[in-house]
Design a protein around this motif. Structure first.
Motif, PDB file in Angstrom:
ATOM      1  N   PRO A  70       8.517   2.618   2.692  1.00  0.00           N
ATOM      2  CA  PRO A  70       8.788   3.804   4.620  1.00  0.00           C
ATOM      3  C   PRO A  70       8.733   2.811   5.001  1.00  0.00           C
ATOM      4  O   PRO A  70       9.590   3.688   5.887  1.00  0.00           O
ATOM      5  N   ASN A  71       8.281   1.737   5.210  1.00  0.00           N
ATOM      6  CA  ASN A  71       8.974   0.420   6.313  1.00  0.00           C
ATOM      7  C   ASN A  71      10.861   0.323   5.845  1.00  0.00           C
ATOM      8  O   ASN A  71      11.218  -1.024   6.495  1.00  0.00           O
ATOM      9  N   TYR A  72      10.934   0.290   5.047  1.00  0.00           N
ATOM     10  CA  TYR A  72      12.491   0.057   4.740  1.00  0.00           C
ATOM     11  C   TYR A  72      13.394   1.220   3.847  1.00  0.00           C
ATOM     12  O   TYR A  72      14.047   0.780   2.741  1.00  0.00           O
ATOM     13  N   GLN A 127      17.152 -11.986   3.209  1.00  0.00           N
ATOM     14  CA  GLN A 127      15.992 -12.012   3.077  1.00  0.00           C
ATOM     15  C   GLN A 127      14.646 -11.926   3.480  1.00  0.00           C
ATOM     16  O   GLN A 127      13.856 -12.130   4.058  1.00  0.00           O
ATOM     17  N   ALA A 128      15.436 -12.846   4.717  1.00  0.00           N
ATOM     18  CA  ALA A 128      14.771 -14.144   6.012  1.00  0.00           C
ATOM     19  C   ALA A 128      14.098 -13.170   6.809  1.00  0.00           C
ATOM     20  O   ALA A 128      13.397 -13.260   7.908  1.00  0.00           O
ATOM     21  N   VAL A 129      15.492 -12.376   7.125  1.00  0.00           N
ATOM     22  CA  VAL A 129      15.562 -11.522   8.617  1.00  0.00           C
ATOM     23  C   VAL A 129      14.614 -10.308   7.772  1.00  0.00           C
ATOM     24  O   VAL A 129      13.850  -9.644   8.781  1.00  0.00           O
ATOM     25  N   THR A 130      14.858  -9.819   6.715  1.00  0.00           N
ATOM     26  CA  THR A 130      14.345  -9.111   6.455  1.00  0.00           C
ATOM     27  C   THR A 130      12.401  -8.820   6.243  1.00  0.00           C
ATOM     28  O   THR A 130      11.562  -7.956   6.945  1.00  0.00           O
ATOM     29  N   GLU A 131      12.018  -9.627   5.649  1.00  0.00           N
ATOM     30  CA  GLU A 131      10.840 -10.170   5.902  1.00  0.00           C
ATOM     31  C   GLU A 131      10.151 -10.384   7.211  1.00  0.00           C
ATOM     32  O   GLU A 131       9.195 -10.092   6.960  1.00  0.00           O
ATOM     33  N   ARG A 132      10.502 -10.508   8.352  1.00  0.00           N
ATOM     34  CA  ARG A 132      10.354 -10.982   9.351  1.00  0.00           C
ATOM     35  C   ARG A 132      10.189  -9.821   9.869  1.00  0.00           C
ATOM     36  O   ARG A 132       8.817  -9.847  10.534  1.00  0.00           O
ATOM     37  N   ALA A 141       6.161  -8.396  10.549  1.00  0.00           N
ATOM     38  CA  ALA A 141       6.231  -7.082  12.832  1.00  0.00           C
ATOM     39  C   ALA A 141       5.560  -6.013  12.380  1.00  0.00           C
ATOM     40  O   ALA A 141       4.972  -5.591  13.241  1.00  0.00           O
ATOM     41  N   ILE A 142       6.086  -4.927  11.802  1.00  0.00           N
ATOM     42  CA  ILE A 142       6.129  -3.709  11.641  1.00  0.00           C
ATOM     43  C   ILE A 142       4.192  -3.836  10.495  1.00  0.00           C
ATOM     44  O   ILE A 142       3.692  -3.402  11.816  1.00  0.00           O
ATOM     45  N   ASP A 143       4.205  -4.480  10.342  1.00  0.00           N
ATOM     46  CA  ASP A 143       2.480  -4.573  10.104  1.00  0.00           C
ATOM     47  C   ASP A 143       1.668  -5.061  10.475  1.00  0.00           C
ATOM     48  O   ASP A 143       1.140  -5.370  10.522  1.00  0.00           O
TER      49      ASP A 143
END
Ligand SMILES: NC(=O)c1ccc[n+]([C@@H]2O[C@H](COP(=O)([O-])OP(=O)(O)OC[C@H]3O[C@@H](n4cnc5c(N)ncnc54)[C@H](O)[C@@H]3O)[C@@H](O)[C@H]2O)c1
Length: 254
Positions: free
Chosen positions: A144-146, A187-192, A196-198
């Motif tokens: 849902p967040n991607y 990948q680094a940007v996405t996982e950060r 943050a969303i979580d």
């Protein structure tokens, strides 16, 4: 005979590894990227004069046609296309934005479909060619967040199947590779963003939990995945088409 290849998003990450690996196998490569200095670095790293940088923003109108036309101009023909360029943003489902959907679909999906068609027209006249699209395990997950990203990659799977069928009679093979987690800039940007969303500020623990979900217990790297893409582009049996190969350590499975 030297084979000619267009690799999109070849200024970094997986695309650069694919461009260098194809050049290492003696292919003449166009390394397309939106960032000129990045494409030039890929060409410089190849060092052999086999890699030509090309700057195109694949979200711009007419970009797919332009990318293929410029590649044909530079290389004199196209045997291989690797649709690798991709972008995504982590956004909470209830806060997702139109701008993110537009950019994600324009690059990850529309450009891939239109490059398949533009390259396919050329390859049809030659009676051969290989196209490899880069998809993702995300295409078959509930994220849902991607979501724009996951949906765009589900679209890539549809494009791969359709292009494979459309081009099969003309000797053109179309397949895809679904990479597992590779620690690239994207990948680094996405996982950060996802952390943050979580509401997680313990990013290292968040990353470790994600890694622990991979059945083989570790992440992969761009060279491993590039090896699979090069295999499909150069070595795979000609009878393989419309296939999706997971290089995801069991994260995604058929
Ligand atoms: N990194 C991962 O874990 C992972 C996992 C599964 C799938 N993928 C997919 O692999 C592919 C490569 O990802 P990566 O991790 O190497 O990403 P990356 O961000 O490191 O590299 C992507 C490249 O595409 C270029 N690019 C971005 N927008 C562009 C545009 N509009 N026009 C032209 N070029 C543009 C960037 O400048 C960059 O050089 C993508 O399709 C991605 O969705 C990555």
């Amino acid at each position: 005979m030297i084979k000619s290849a267009l690799v999109t998003g070849a200024g970094g990450g997986l695309g650069r590894a694919v461009a260098l690996a194809l050049a290492g196998r003696g292919c003449a490569v166009v390394a397309l990227d939106i960032v000129a200095s990045a494409a030039e670095e890929t060409a410089a790293e190849a060092g052999s004069g086999l890699v030509t940088p090309l700057v195109v923003d694949l979200t711009a109108p007419g970009a797919a046609e332009l990318a293929v036309a410029e590649s044909l101009e530079a290389l004199g023909g196209l045997d291989i296309v690797v649709n690798n360029a991709g972008w995504g943003i982590g956004e909470a489902f209830l806060a997702m934005t139109e701008a993110s959907w537009d950019r994600t679909l324009a690059l990850n999906l529309k450009a891939v479909a239109l490059i398949c068609a533009a390259a396919g027209r050329h390859m049809k006249t030659r009676g051969s060619g290989r196209i490899v699209n880069v998809t993702s395990p995300a295409s078959r997950m509930a994220l849902p967040n991607y979501l724009a990203y996951a949906a765009s990659k589900a679209g890539v799977d549809a494009v791969t199947r359709a292009a494979a069928v459309a081009l099969a009679p003309f000797g053109v093979r179309v397949n895809s590779v679904a990479p597992g987690m590779m620690d690239t800039a994207m990948q680094a940007v996405t996982e950060r963003q996802l952390a943050a969303i979580d509401g997680r500020d313990d990013v290292a623990a968040f990353l470790a939990e994600r890694t622990a979900r991979i059945p083989v217990g570790r992440r992969t790297d761009v060279d491993t995945v590039a090896g699979m893409i090069v295999w499909l582009a150069l070595d795979a049996p000609e009878y393989i088409t419309a296939e999706r190969l997971n290089v995801s350590g069991g994260l995604d499975r058929d």
